[in-house]
Design a protein around this motif. Structure first.
Motif, PDB file in Angstrom:
ATOM      1  N   ARG A  93       0.830  -1.208   0.000  1.00 19.64           N
ATOM      2  CA  ARG A  93       0.000   0.000   0.000  1.00 19.64           C
ATOM      3  C   ARG A  93       0.863   1.256   0.000  1.00 19.64           C
ATOM      4  O   ARG A  93       0.524   2.252  -0.635  1.00 19.64           O
ATOM      5  N   SER A  99      -4.087  -0.759  -2.889  1.00 19.43           N
ATOM      6  CA  SER A  99      -5.030  -0.478  -1.814  1.00 19.43           C
ATOM      7  C   SER A  99      -5.883  -1.702  -1.542  1.00 19.43           C
ATOM      8  O   SER A  99      -6.190  -2.467  -2.450  1.00 19.43           O
ATOM      9  N   ASP A 141      -4.346   4.130   5.276  1.00 17.65           N
ATOM     10  CA  ASP A 141      -5.325   3.189   5.833  1.00 17.65           C
ATOM     11  C   ASP A 141      -4.638   1.914   6.308  1.00 17.65           C
ATOM     12  O   ASP A 141      -4.989   0.793   5.930  1.00 17.65           O
ATOM     13  N   SER A 143      -3.057  -0.554   9.499  1.00 14.77           N
ATOM     14  CA  SER A 143      -3.222  -0.930  10.904  1.00 14.77           C
ATOM     15  C   SER A 143      -1.958  -0.571  11.658  1.00 14.77           C
ATOM     16  O   SER A 143      -0.934  -0.188  11.065  1.00 14.77           O
TER      17      SER A 143
END
Length: 556
Positions: A93, A99, A141, A143
């Motif tokens: 990403r 994505s 986006d 984690s």
């Protein structure tokens, strides 16, 4: 005798000629530690509890354990692959412009460089590592685990070659995740893995198998029959109770009216009583003249040569008395199992009875009472038969009678029986045999073999003898010469006549083996033809007994 050397242990046991080496070896197996079995307790933890298992349950629990091991290993590998895929997805990403963990085919090198430069700018502008982590998570986006991995990546991993390696790793991880997910969802695939791993272990570590897995039910108890082949043999029994076993090939086929071969060296006061054909696994029901019955296996009779005397029955049957051997019947296991089989007993004075064969299956060492005899009477003949068959009798003077066995009510083992046929003065029963039922195809062409004491013989079609009421005088069965009488009778079918032979044993100890085809087929009142030349001309030598050897090639 110890013949052990540097090559190994070797013990030699010399067996006497009168004993069977196979039986000696079998007794060594049974009574020594030369061959033994051992017991073991199969204790295993089942649900964390110690349990004693049988072999089938043991394999079931082991298989369940292997399934659990394979599934737990697959779950662990799946979790590790999914964690690694999550990290690799974060790299792509940021550095490849992808994505959502998928493949973005529209991304270009300019886009990749833009993402890399933007990520570096975010990291440089952050006040600390926590701020850089939050910035990456918000922009791409990611984690927390993905952001931390991006922050820890060295700058040399940012080259286009390294990015291609990461993409390849991502593809491999996706295939591995799919494979492990399919494995966990199918028990058949799990069992395939267990089978494959077991084969690999066997191929790598197994040695040659030393034991053999046999199909069907196999008894763990060894009997004497286990090491003795069920070969045909000839049993010779003398009136004084000497018995021996010989191979079937001991007597070759000879021509008619020849002297024959010596069956054994007999005592001066002993005579050949019985010669019969049987197999080594068969049981021998030995009937004595006083009506008692004993049992032994055919292979328990010591093997001897044609010239040997044999072994006294009391050495084999410890409880045998001083009576003579009147009849010996070979009985197989299948015969005992057939509930339609009976033993027909006939005394010298003409008393006959029919008793179920199963009553004689378990004979202890002391013997059993086979028939109750009157004073002065003795047991003369015993045959195995069914209720649907007929019985034919012959007296010494040539009178013969045929009657159906269904007219004989089954009696107990210790009963006396009833009258069979009326005898003239100074006449007695000479022989008895069984005629097959009319439903048997072989019975239609059967004939009666009649042999006299002077060696005269003939075959008479059974159609010449009609059924009569029991306890009659019968009909004339043969024309006798002076000083001659009937010695024995036997019922033979057409197949036996075509392929079989008759063994004639004389008082002098000779045995002659003659094809049945060479015995003439004559009428009921005819005299017959000479089959054997007796020793001397004074009439002292006579035919004592006969035996039929059936050499049907279909049985062989």
């Amino acid at each position: 005798r110890d013949e052990s050397d540097r090559d190994g242990m070797r013990v030699v046991i010399d067996v006497q000629r009168s004993h069977d080496p196979e039986l000696v070896l079998n007794n060594l197996y049974m009574n020594t530690k030369l061959q033994q079995r051992f017991n073991c307790n199969l204790v295993a933890l089942v649900d964390r509890q110690p349990v004693t298992l049988n072999l089938a349950r043991y394999f079931e629990e082991f298989l369940a354990f292997r399934v659990e091991v394979v599934e737990n290993r697959a779950k662990h590998e799946l979790a590790s692959a999914e964690r690694r895929h999550h990290i690799v997805d974060g790299y792509l990403r940021v550095f490849a412009g992808e994505s959502g963990g998928g493949r973005d085919s529209s991304s270009s090198e300019a886009g990749e460089d833009s993402n890399v430069n933007e990520a570096i700018s975010l990291i440089k502008s952050a006040s600390d590592s926590a701020g850089a982590e939050r910035a990456l998570m918000a922009r791409f986006d990611l984690s927390s685990e993905q952001a931390k991995s991006v922050l820890g990546i060295p700058l040399r991993r940012l080259t286009s070659m390294e990015v291609a390696k990461v993409k390849k790793e991502r593809d491999q991880l996706l295939e591995k995740i799919a494979s492990l997910s399919s494995l966990l969802g199918s028990r058949a695939l799990v069992l395939d893995v267990i089978r494959q791993e077991a084969s690999e272990i066997a191929e790598k570590h197994a040695d040659a198998r030393r034991s053999e897995i046999l199909g069907g039910e196999v008894s763990s108890v060894m009997s004497l029959e286990d090491l003795v082949p069920n070969d045909p043999c000839i049993i010779v029994v003398s009136e004084k109770g000497y018995v021996k076993r010989m191979k079937e090939q001991a007597f070759q086929v000879q021509g008619r009216n020849t002297r024959g071969k010596l069956a054994g060296k007999l005592r001066s006061d002993d005579l050949i009583a019985h010669v019969f054909h049987t197999h080594l696994h068969d049981k021998l029901l030995c009937f004595s003249s006083n009506g008692r019955v004993f049992m032994l296996s055919a292979h328990e009779v010591p093997e001897g040569s044609r010239s040997s005397m044999g072994v006294a029955l009391p050495r084999i049957l410890k409880k045998w008395d001083d009576s003579s051997v009147t009849n010996v019947i070979p009985v197989s296991k299948q015969d005992f199992d057939d509930k339609d089989n009976y033993i027909v007993l006939l005394s010298k004075n003409g008393f006959i009875k029919r008793t179920e064969l199963s009553l004689y299956e378990k004979v202890n060492a002391n013997g059993l009472i086979g028939v109750k005899l009157q004073e002065g009477d003795s047991l003369g003949w015993a045959r195995m038969a069914t209720e649907h068959e007929s019985c034919i009798l012959s007296s010494k003077k040539g009178q013969m009678m045929r009657f159906p066995l269904s007219t004989l009510r089954p009696n107990g083992r210790t009963s006396r029986g009833c009258h069979s046929m009326k005898l003239k003065e100074k006449d007695e029963i000479a022989g008895m045999d069984i005629i097959r039922s009319a439903e048997d195809k072989r019975a239609k062409k059967s004939s009666l073999l009649v042999v006299t004491s002077l060696g005269v013989a003939k075959r008479v079609p059974l159609t010449s003898y009609k059924d009569q009421a029991r306890n009659g005088l019968g009909v004339v069965g043969i024309k006798l010469k002076p000083q001659d009488d009937v010695s024995s009778i036997r019922v033979v079918d057409s197949d036996t006549v075509k392929h079989g032979e008759v063994l004639l044993a004389t008082l002098s100890g000779n045995i002659n083996r003659i094809p049945l085809q060479k015995v003439s087929s004559l009428s009921r009142t005819a005299q017959g033809t000479q089959l054997i030349s007796l020793v001397g001309d004074n009439g002292a030598d006579r035919v004592q007994s006969i035996a039929i050897v059936d050499n049907d090639p279909e049985e062989e």
